[in-house]
Scaffold this active site. Structure first.
Site, PDB file in Angstrom:
ATOM      1  N   LYS A  40      32.387 -33.023  13.943  1.00 60.49           N
ATOM      2  CA  LYS A  40      31.366 -33.361  12.949  1.00 60.49           C
ATOM      3  C   LYS A  40      29.992 -34.048  13.783  1.00 60.49           C
ATOM      4  O   LYS A  40      28.996 -33.766  13.135  1.00 60.49           O
ATOM      5  CB  LYS A  40      31.916 -34.620  12.154  1.00 60.49           C
ATOM      6  CG  LYS A  40      32.867 -34.127  11.188  1.00 60.49           C
ATOM      7  CD  LYS A  40      33.091 -35.193  10.074  1.00 60.49           C
ATOM      8  CE  LYS A  40      34.383 -34.742   9.133  1.00 60.49           C
ATOM      9  NZ  LYS A  40      34.635 -35.625   8.071  1.00 60.49           N
ATOM     10  N   GLU A  49      26.928 -45.549   9.883  1.00 62.91           N
ATOM     11  CA  GLU A  49      26.392 -44.639   9.092  1.00 62.91           C
ATOM     12  C   GLU A  49      26.029 -45.503   7.580  1.00 62.91           C
ATOM     13  O   GLU A  49      26.850 -46.282   7.301  1.00 62.91           O
ATOM     14  CB  GLU A  49      27.262 -43.312   8.676  1.00 62.91           C
ATOM     15  CG  GLU A  49      27.022 -42.126   9.385  1.00 62.91           C
ATOM     16  CD  GLU A  49      28.191 -41.243   9.181  1.00 62.91           C
ATOM     17  OE1 GLU A  49      27.969 -39.657   9.517  1.00 62.91           O
ATOM     18  OE2 GLU A  49      28.931 -40.978   8.060  1.00 62.91           O
ATOM     19  N   ARG A  78      36.197 -21.665   6.601  1.00 61.91           N
ATOM     20  CA  ARG A  78      37.427 -20.935   6.372  1.00 61.91           C
ATOM     21  C   ARG A  78      37.105 -20.671   4.595  1.00 61.91           C
ATOM     22  O   ARG A  78      36.221 -21.078   4.073  1.00 61.91           O
ATOM     23  CB  ARG A  78      38.766 -22.071   6.218  1.00 61.91           C
ATOM     24  CG  ARG A  78      38.356 -23.294   5.573  1.00 61.91           C
ATOM     25  CD  ARG A  78      39.629 -24.250   5.247  1.00 61.91           C
ATOM     26  NE  ARG A  78      39.198 -25.530   5.222  1.00 61.91           N
ATOM     27  CZ  ARG A  78      39.004 -26.261   4.086  1.00 61.91           C
ATOM     28  NH1 ARG A  78      39.446 -25.558   2.825  1.00 61.91           N
ATOM     29  NH2 ARG A  78      38.860 -27.538   4.169  1.00 61.91           N
TER      30      ARG A  78
END
Lengths: 752, 474, 216
Positions: free
Chosen positions: B123, B217, B319
């Site tokens: 990430k 964050e 995916r």
């Protein structure tokens, strides 16, 4: 004349001879047996005079053949002699050599360890009309003529701890120590204080013992012997042996004997011969100073003459040490030298006070250090060209001088200057702050009104920030050969923890050989550590040219050694280099498991010592990373075992000079090195899944007769027993070493 | 339809619904396939379908779906040349993908190349890559922070930033950079308490993950969760998108329950911002980033959009996703009756060219996908385990149901795997019609069963029905 | 009451158990023990640290893994047709006839004589804390149970619920589950016997100890 009694005595003598020569067919022994039988059979039919005549002649024959047999003694026969129940024991010596003694801490089986005997004794010397009682501390293994609880002189860790305790007592009382070494080896249990660790502690402390130590070797079985054998003078009984390993153990290793099986007798005889274990061998190799001649076929309790000569020898030896380090000694030293040449002269006539003053104690230690450093120098090969040697010697000298000026001389004064500067600066700051306080308050009022709330900061929240990945996160491009195979690998803990099979390239690549499920550490090559622990391109190897050889000419070993050198591309099992960790310079000594099992011989010991010396001179921290070691290289015999005290002494000198000595164990670390220069470090850590111990499971089962629980030697067990100070994850080795370098040990390092 | 020089055989390394869909796709493409199943899972629909359509040799019994060794072992034995990971299990496992392509008998991994999976699976790496391309990301740090003072500065700036944006109660998230799945995350709503929280998380991370890096964050509330479907050829050529999806209906723990395509319905709902513009912007950003990493095969760029129309890139899923069908149902391609993203994925994964470009892809109507699950929405979505006796619905040409649950006999829900029973997709010309049809479909659904204790089956159907009413709104 | 003699005779009629050795996972099988009638041993050593007789090897992805016997017995049948072939997980490889030991016979008889409280579903089971402490400190036979008593905690899919004991009153004679291991639905959790039945149970124990002859 009591015929019956004499016959009985002869029978005993015959039995002793038969015991010594064991299963070997010997014509002389057979002859003696036949003659004795003949006489006993014929005896009733003879008249008294004839009986005496025949008996006397048989006694003469016995004496004659015993002398002949003495010349035929093989090394293995000598092993049987020292282990024979009739052999003189320490108790006998205390009774006959010393004039008075008190046994300390034990009465037969009521002792913390009956196989270690300690006594305060004194020797009475009459000089002129004066009587001197000279105290000594007698320490030694006691076999007790085969008493079961004495354990054959195999000392448990707590026995060695007791020995160390009373050595320290002797040091405090300023009396010499007489150490009688009579052990087949230490008892290999790991319980605290730990067989290996206690021996290491003993050696480390003895290296700095500030009283004379005399060691007398009767049976000197490797680690157990070293535990009390580090001495200023080492004497050896002529029928004793001093070896890196018992011949049985050597044979078991040579013949790859499984636990429970017996090694063939022939192989044992052979091993005993090849190991060069006799007094004569050890004298010529320089590991002992003198041999004390025993009566034929070894000293037994009834040999009173022998005790007298033993007494002379120990007194002589003690005098010799004292006079060597003391100032007022010229005439007496000369006299004692004379005595050594003609042992008939009575040593007790010359009086030497056995107490040492301060400077003499220092000299004693320095002499001891030099003495051991000079040992086994012949047992390795230094392939450096002469020019290189000179250059390196010069560099070495340069470093010594530089270090002295930089760290000893300059630093002392520099500290004073900088301390002063700091104080002045701080004073000034206080005054300065006081003066500017009103102005600052004013500025604060203004700035609050027109402060930009989030100018620069907002960019930080939404835009790319500068970031260099931490150095430690970078893999340094070493790919293990194990990672090149397309195969799955099972974790040994799969049954317990349900770990899935792992793909070798993942396991030995990204995961650094650690099972991601249970954390089991698979063995990795030492190269992995070289690449992943130290700063890139910072590794500078030194003394790579020092080469292991076959100093005893051990049969068939040359080939094996060549093979090991070729396979590993190394000259010995020890690699020494300088490197940096996050910029901190470190000296590293590695024992490499792939090279003859990481065994330590003369070359490895010497390399290690030079690495220690280098670290000492440069004020670098020292990291001993043991990729794996099986112990002392048995094929080098005592040349190997002597590395235990040698390396430990070097380490002690380094630590006393304020160094930081860090030991990290990986895979399997056993025996000699752990029981000396590795085990003596105050900061020992183990990589997870490694094993640390004194003897392998097979040997333990053999000697103690008890089955070993699984994981007996595991790192966590060692941690629980207090042998090591922490268990590290391999992937965090770099971080942990760096952390340790910053936080532990060493008052005198270049970066402190 | 599938023409390639070598005849491929596909190993389906998954179970249940996705395995069934892949089998169907293989049949459509005329491709040989092999299935795997564990003993407990023998009754699963994919086993039955495999046995019925391809016989005994198409199904292999393995010990665990999680063990890559079993998959490769079966692949070699069965002569498979390619592996489809489905979703879950090995789908985003870059090590599995690498092993497939680098082992001595290489297999085609139907999915992006392993290095792409690895890079976008991280990430922090994704966030930094996005920032480098000026793609908006959630305000906060884009690297693990180790220094307390630096972290506090960022937190303070975040509070100021949120206040500036008019956020009423600013909250800052502190989380372990090595963590995931809700572990090691804490909220801070008072700047004075930041340091203690930071230390707590740092110590937790050090203990738990052996890495003390911490991320700071902004915590965003009331957002919509949008996705952009990206499709690309091998080696990152011809990258196109298949529209957007809105997946904002989620259970606790961020499990999606309803997905809608397209992401916003500007004609039906008035937004506080220009919805069409936001959709275009996130689509372009996603395409841009896919191009930059030379993304190949199928992937999803996940975004969050705040109520005032600020999009932030969240992460990239390398995916095929469960909700691929809802994008397919609104997508139109020339000369194709209906779009199936799974067969597209297989086709592209085996190295075939795309065969069309962005201009050929058009979108029509609105699709809604429901995930029908045996669970209790009133009790924290607790899963229900037992036997399903009856499962049926009224067939409609605007509704499609994908399920591995056999409809003609009772079915025991296996406890080892997720309790997802079926996916239902309805289509309407616009949002209003799609919602109506969705309601109709859910009304016609019959799902009954009992567990060992005799309690009746619990399902989320009522929850889905309730949520249908206010789809796509903030 | 309990007809122990009959039950013992029943077991004596077929004093063995058939053990099927299955392939734990896929792979190519190679038989090491390939004679029927051969004797095999289970794990041995003080800590059961030595694995049993090596029966076969299973090779998967270049990794050769041994399959050891986990019980003493005699090899009855070997699936020779599978030798050198790929097998799927769970395929029977070998059948071993295991003669029951005293403990096992006792266990079998006890399971017939005790009241068995069964697991209602596949889950992990724990005793409630106060019972757990008692079991761990004083042994399970000190715990008395009666119908309706809170006895177990059932843990399934990360959710815990309580389970009450239902059945005759008595003491817990034996515990059949292990903490942290999944128990299949229908498997016995505990064996309960009424207090007055205790002498009869002791009788079973002594009868088995006395009468059962373990076969080699």
């Amino acid at each position: 004349m009591d015929i019956e009694k004499n016959i009985f005595e002869l029978r005993e003598r015959l039995k002793y001879i038969q015991d010594i020569f064991g299963f070997k067919e010997n014509d002389n022994v057979v002859l003696l047996g036949a003659k004795l039988q003949e006489l006993t059979d014929a005896l009733p039919g003879l008249d008294a005079a004839e009986q005496v005549r025949q008996l006397t002649s048989l006694e003469d024959l016995f004496a004659f053949l015993e002398k002949k047999l003495e010349r035929q003694l093989s090394p293995m026969d000598r092993v049987r002699i020292v282990r024979h129940p009739q052999r003189i024991s320490l108790k006998d010596i205390l009774e006959h050599v010393y004039d008075n003694f008190t046994e300390i801490g034990g009465q037969d089986e009521y002792s913390v360890d009956p196989s270690m005997l300690i006594a305060r004794a004194y020797i009475t010397r009459k000089v002129g009309n004066k009587v001197h009682n000279q105290s000594v501390m007698v320490i030694g293994q006691e076999k007790g003529h085969g008493q079961e609880f004495r354990n054959g002189g195999s000392v448990k860790p707590w026995g060695n701890a007791k020995a160390l305790h009373y050595m320290k007592v002797a040091e405090m009382e300023n009396i010499p120590i007489h150490a009688y070494v009579n052990t087949p080896g230490a008892f290999p249990v790991e319980d605290y204080p730990g067989a290996a660790q206690q021996i290491a502690r003993n050696i480390y402390e003895m290296a700095g013992l500030r009283v004379p130590v005399i060691a007398i070797f009767s049976e000197g079985g490797s680690g157990g012997a070293e535990a009390i054998g580090l001495a200023d003078v080492r004497l050896m009984l002529s029928h004793g042996y001093y070896s890196v390993i018992s011949p049985e153990g050597a044979a078991a290793i040579e013949g790859r004997i499984k636990p429970g099986q017996k090694a063939p007798t022939e192989l044992m005889e052979n091993c005993a011969k090849r190991l060069k274990i006799t007094a004569k061998d050890n004298l010529s190799l320089g590991f002992i100073d003198r041999i004390i001649q025993e009566p034929v076929l070894g000293a037994r309790t009834e040999h009173f003459d022998f005790f007298r000569s033993l007494r002379q020898e120990v007194i002589n030896a003690t005098d010799e040490i004292i006079l060597n380090v003391r100032g007022m000694n010229y005439f007496r030293a000369k006299a004692i030298m004379r005595q050594k040449k003609s042992p008939r002269v009575n040593a007790e006539n010359i009086f030497v006070r056995w107490k040492l003053g301060g400077p003499a104690r220092e000299r004693l230690l320095w002499k001891r250090y030099q003495r051991f450093m000079a040992m086994s120098r012949h047992a390795f090969l230094d392939r450096r060209p002469v020019g290189r040697k000179c250059m390196e010697f010069g560099l070495d000298l340069g470093w010594s001088v530089y270090s002295f000026f930089k760290y000893d001389f300059w630093r002392k004064h520099q500290k004073k200057v900088s301390n002063l500067a700091e104080d002045v600066g701080a004073e000034f700051q206080v005054v300065f702050d006081k003066c500017l306080a009103p102005a600052r308050r004013l500025k604060a009022v203004f700035s609050r009104t027109n402060d930009e709330p989030n100018g620069n900061n907002q960019c930080q929240l939404t835009q790319l920030s500068p970031w260099e990945k931490r150095e430690s996160d970078q893999q340094q491009g070493y790919i293990s050969p194990q990672a090149r195979k397309d195969r799955a690998v099972s974790c040994p803990n799969a049954l317990v923890h349900g770990c899935m099979d792992m793909w070798a390239p993942d396991l030995f690549g990204e995961w650094a050989g650690v099972c991601i499920h249970c954390g089991h550490h698979f063995p990795m090559e030492y190269d992995w550590y070289v690449h992943n622990v130290f700063d890139p391109q910072s590794v500078r190897e030194f003394n790579a040219q020092m080469e292991a050889i076959n100093p005893l000419g051990y049969d068939g070993f040359d080939l094996k050694l060549e093979e090991a050198k070729r396979k590993n591309g190394l000259k010995s099992a020890c690699r020494t280099f300088e490197a940096r960790i996050n910029g901190l310079k470190v000296v590293i000594a590695m024992l490499i498991a792939g090279f003859r099992g990481g065994t330590v011989g003369a070359a490895e010991g010497e390399k290690f010592i030079r690495a220690v010396e280098r670290a000492r001179k440069k004020r670098f921290p020292l990291l001993a990373y043991t990729h794996g070691t099986a112990g002392i290289r048995i094929q080098e015999g005592t040349c190997g075992v002597i590395q235990m005290p040698r390396c430990t002494m070097a380490v002690r000198r380094y630590l006393e000079d304020g160094g930081l000595y860090l030991v990290v164990y990986d895979t399997n670390s056993y025996a000699g090195p752990v029981a000396s220069f590795l085990g003596c470090s105050p900061y020992q850590f183990a990589i997870r899944s490694s094993r640390i111990g004194f003897a392998g499971p097979g040997v333990i089962q053999e000697t103690t007769g008890m089955p070993m629980p699984p994981h007996y030697h595991s790192a966590y067990q060692a941690l629980a027993r207090g042998h090591i100070q922490g268990v590290w994850d391999r992937r965090e080795m770099r971080k942990n070493v760096y952390q340790a370098l910053l936080t532990v040990g060493g008052r005198n390092l270049y970066y402190r | 339809m599938l023409k390639s020089r070598t005849q491929h055989k596909l190993l389906i390394a998954n179970r249940g619904e996705i395995a069934v869909r892949i089998i169907r796709a293989c049949q459509g493409l005329g491709l040989d396939f092999v299935c795997i199943a564990t003993r407990e899972d023998a009754a699963s629909g994919h086993c039955r379908l495999a046995l019925e359509t391809a016989g005994e040799r198409a199904l292999y019994r393995i010990s665990s779906y999680h063990d890559p060794n079993e998959v490769f072992s079966v692949a070699d034995e069965s002569g498979a040349t390619a592996i489809h990971p489905g979703y879950g299990f090995f789908a985003e496992d870059h090590r599995f993908a690498r092993r497939a392509s680098e082992r001595s008998r290489p297999l085609v991994f139907i999915g992006p190349s392993w290095s792409v999976i690895r890079d976008l699976g991280d990430k922090i790496n994704t966030k930094r890559l996005a920032r480098r391309l000026n793609i908006p990301t959630i305000p906060g740090s884009d690297k693990p922070l180790y220094d307390e003072i630096e972290a506090e500065e960022i937190a303070e700036a975040l509070f100021a930033f949120q206040a500036d944006q008019g956020v009423l109660r600013p909250v800052v998230l502190v989380k372990a950079s090595a963590g995931g799945g809700g572990m090691g995350i804490e909220e801070v709503n008072d700047p004075d308490k930041f340091r203690s929280t930071f230390r707590r998380i740092r110590n937790y991370a050090k203990r738990q993950f052996r890495d003390e890096g911490v991320l700071v964050e902004q915590r965003i509330f009331d957002f919509n969760h949008l996705e952009v479907q990206i499709v690309a050829e091998r080696f990152g050529k011809n990258i196109v998108h298949f529209g957007t999806r809105n997946c904002s209906v989620q259970s606790l723990g961020r499990q999606k329950r309803i997905e809608v395509a397209p992401g916003f319905a500007p004609g039906d709902i008035r937004y506080a911002f220009d919805a069409a513009e936001v959709l275009e912007s996130i689509t372009n950003h996603s395409l841009n980033m896919a191009q930059e990493v030379r993304y190949d095969n199928m992937g999803t760029w996940e975004w969050i959009v705040t109520p005032n129309g600020n999009p932030f890139l969240l992460e990239v899923n390398t995916r095929i996703q469960v909700e691929n069908g809802v994008s397919a149902v609104i997508s139109r391609l020339p000369k194709k009756p209906c779009v199936d993203l799974i067969s597209e994925q297989i086709r592209l994964g085996l190295g075939q060219p795309l065969g069309y470009d962005q201009a050929d892809i058009s979108f029509d109507g609105v699709g809604i996908e429901y995930r029908i699950i045996a669970e209790n929405p009133d009790n924290k979505f607790a899963p229900w385990v037992g036997r399903i006796d009856r499962f049926s619905w009224t067939d409609k040409d605007w509704a499609r149901v994908y399920t591995h649950v056999p409809l003609d006999r009772p079915y025991e829900i296996p406890t080892e795997y997720d309790p997802n029973l079926a996916l239902a997709i309805v289509w309407g010309r616009d949002l209003r019609e799609a919602r109506e049809r969705g309601g109709m479909f859910l009304d016609s659904l019959v799902l009954e069963g009992r567990n060992l204790a005799g309690d009746p089956l619990q399902s989320n159907i009522s929850y889905l029905r309730a949520k249908t009413v206010d789809l796509l709104m903030f | 009451m309990l007809n122990i003699t009959e039950m013992l005779d029943q077991i004596k009629a077929s004093p063995f158990e058939e053990i099927v050795v299955r392939a734990p996972h896929t792979g190519v099988v190679e038989f090491v023990q390939n004679k029927t009638g051969a004797k095999v041993a289970g794990p041995s050593g003080t800590w059961k640290e030595k694995p049993g007789t090596l029966l076969a090897r299973l090779t998967r992805e270049g990794n050769v893994k041994p399959i050891h016997s986990f019980q003493k017995g005699v090899v009855e049948r070997i699936e020779h047709a599978l030798a050198g072939k790929f097998v799927q997980a769970g395929t029977p490889l070998m059948h071993i006839r295991h003669f029951l030991s005293k403990d096992e016979v006792l266990d079998k008889l006890l399971r017939k004589t005790l009241f068995l409280f069964l697991a209602p579903e596949r889950a992990k089971y724990f005793f409630v804390p106060d019972v757990d402490i008692k079991v761990k400190s004083k042994g399970c036979q000190t715990v008395e149970v009666r119908s309706g008593q809170e006895l177990f905690i059932v843990s399934r899919m990360k959710r815990e619920s309580q389970l009450n004991y239902t059945g005759p009153e008595g003491i817990i004679y034996a515990v059949y589950f292990e903490t942290n291991q999944n128990v299949e639905a229908g498997a016995a959790l505990i064996g309960v016997c009424a207090k007055e039945q205790l002498p009869a149970i002791q009788d079973v124990v002594s009868r088995v100890q006395g009468e059962w002859v373990e076969e080699e």
